[in-house]
Design a protein around this motif. Sequence first.
Motif, PDB file in Angstrom:
ATOM      1  N   UNK A   1     -87.641  54.970 -52.688  1.00  0.00           N
ATOM      2  CA  UNK A   1     -88.634  54.500 -51.718  1.00  0.00           C
ATOM      3  C   UNK A   1     -88.030  53.508 -50.719  1.00  0.00           C
ATOM      4  N   UNK A   2     -87.304  52.538 -51.208  1.00  0.00           N
ATOM      5  CA  UNK A   2     -86.707  51.530 -50.343  1.00  0.00           C
ATOM      6  C   UNK A   2     -85.703  52.158 -49.381  1.00  0.00           C
ATOM      7  N   UNK A   3     -84.853  53.027 -49.911  1.00  0.00           N
ATOM      8  CA  UNK A   3     -83.858  53.699 -49.071  1.00  0.00           C
ATOM      9  C   UNK A   3     -84.498  54.611 -48.048  1.00  0.00           C
TER      10      UNK A   3
ATOM     11  N   UNK B   1     -84.860  63.103 -47.258  1.00  0.00           N
ATOM     12  CA  UNK B   1     -85.622  63.476 -48.454  1.00  0.00           C
ATOM     13  C   UNK B   1     -85.690  62.247 -49.355  1.00  0.00           C
ATOM     14  N   UNK B   2     -86.905  61.862 -49.720  1.00  0.00           N
ATOM     15  CA  UNK B   2     -87.057  60.691 -50.564  1.00  0.00           C
ATOM     16  C   UNK B   2     -88.026  60.926 -51.705  1.00  0.00           C
ATOM     17  N   UNK B   3     -87.734  60.265 -52.794  1.00  0.00           N
ATOM     18  CA  UNK B   3     -88.667  60.234 -53.930  1.00  0.00           C
ATOM     19  C   UNK B   3     -89.386  58.897 -53.840  1.00  0.00           C
ATOM     20  N   UNK B   4     -90.675  58.950 -53.501  1.00  0.00           N
ATOM     21  CA  UNK B   4     -91.427  57.730 -53.240  1.00  0.00           C
ATOM     22  C   UNK B   4     -92.025  57.124 -54.495  1.00  0.00           C
ATOM     23  N   UNK B   5     -92.269  57.942 -55.480  1.00  0.00           N
ATOM     24  CA  UNK B   5     -92.862  57.488 -56.728  1.00  0.00           C
ATOM     25  C   UNK B   5     -92.478  58.455 -57.818  1.00  0.00           C
ATOM     26  N   UNK B   6     -93.162  58.367 -58.927  1.00  0.00           N
ATOM     27  CA  UNK B   6     -92.833  59.199 -60.078  1.00  0.00           C
ATOM     28  C   UNK B   6     -92.727  60.672 -59.708  1.00  0.00           C
TER      29      UNK B   6
ATOM     30  N   UNK C   1     -79.832  52.704 -52.604  1.00  0.00           N
ATOM     31  CA  UNK C   1     -80.845  53.454 -51.849  1.00  0.00           C
ATOM     32  C   UNK C   1     -81.188  54.792 -52.487  1.00  0.00           C
ATOM     33  N   UNK C   2     -80.474  55.175 -53.535  1.00  0.00           N
ATOM     34  CA  UNK C   2     -80.677  56.488 -54.142  1.00  0.00           C
ATOM     35  C   UNK C   2     -81.440  56.404 -55.453  1.00  0.00           C
ATOM     36  N   UNK C   3     -82.242  57.419 -55.693  1.00  0.00           N
ATOM     37  CA  UNK C   3     -82.903  57.582 -56.977  1.00  0.00           C
ATOM     38  C   UNK C   3     -81.864  58.150 -57.940  1.00  0.00           C
ATOM     39  N   UNK C   4     -81.641  57.500 -59.044  1.00  0.00           N
ATOM     40  CA  UNK C   4     -80.586  57.896 -59.973  1.00  0.00           C
ATOM     41  C   UNK C   4     -80.771  59.274 -60.578  1.00  0.00           C
ATOM     42  N   UNK C   5     -81.994  59.704 -60.753  1.00  0.00           N
ATOM     43  CA  UNK C   5     -82.257  60.997 -61.379  1.00  0.00           C
ATOM     44  C   UNK C   5     -82.100  62.150 -60.392  1.00  0.00           C
TER      45      UNK C   5
END
Length: 167
Positions: free
Chosen positions: A23-25, A85-90, A13-17
């Motif tokens: 987005x999914x998480x 807090x989410x990163x949805x795209x680039x 569920x986490x963005x690695x960077x």
Amino acid sequence: MVERELLALRVAKLDGLTQSLNRTGFVAEAEKVFASSNGERLTAYYFDLDDFKALNDVGGHELGDKALKVFSDGLHQRFHYTDLVGRLGCDEFMVLSRCNKREKDSQAAVEPIDKLNRYIDDSPLSKDDAPALRYSWGRQTLKCHPTSILTGFCGVRTMQCTTKRKA
């Protein structure tokens, strides 16, 4: 075995960077927040980094990655710890925040943005010879559970994000 599976689910569920929800998480966790909100108002903040491609072109992917990390860290540190807090795209981020009485005042709802601006200004990125980190943002109060969490967020995303952080 169960611990490893739970860890794998959390990591998925986490963005690695940025270590923000991907987005999914974000959608999965937001659905849980909506389900438990009991009609409580929620505020969605949408952020889009301006000229991110140009930042990458000028400073390379290392600078772009650094900018994404600084921005994500700023969101995590300047919004409430219970906010999603989410990163949805680039270069797109979203924060889902429970509204409290203080946030009903529109000035108080902008307070995290002021804190975010100060965080970015004080970041190592601002001290480098890098182009200024600028972003557009929008905010929308969600008073009910949308049929689809993405439908609700599309309303925030497509609303006119005319507020820009000046360099």
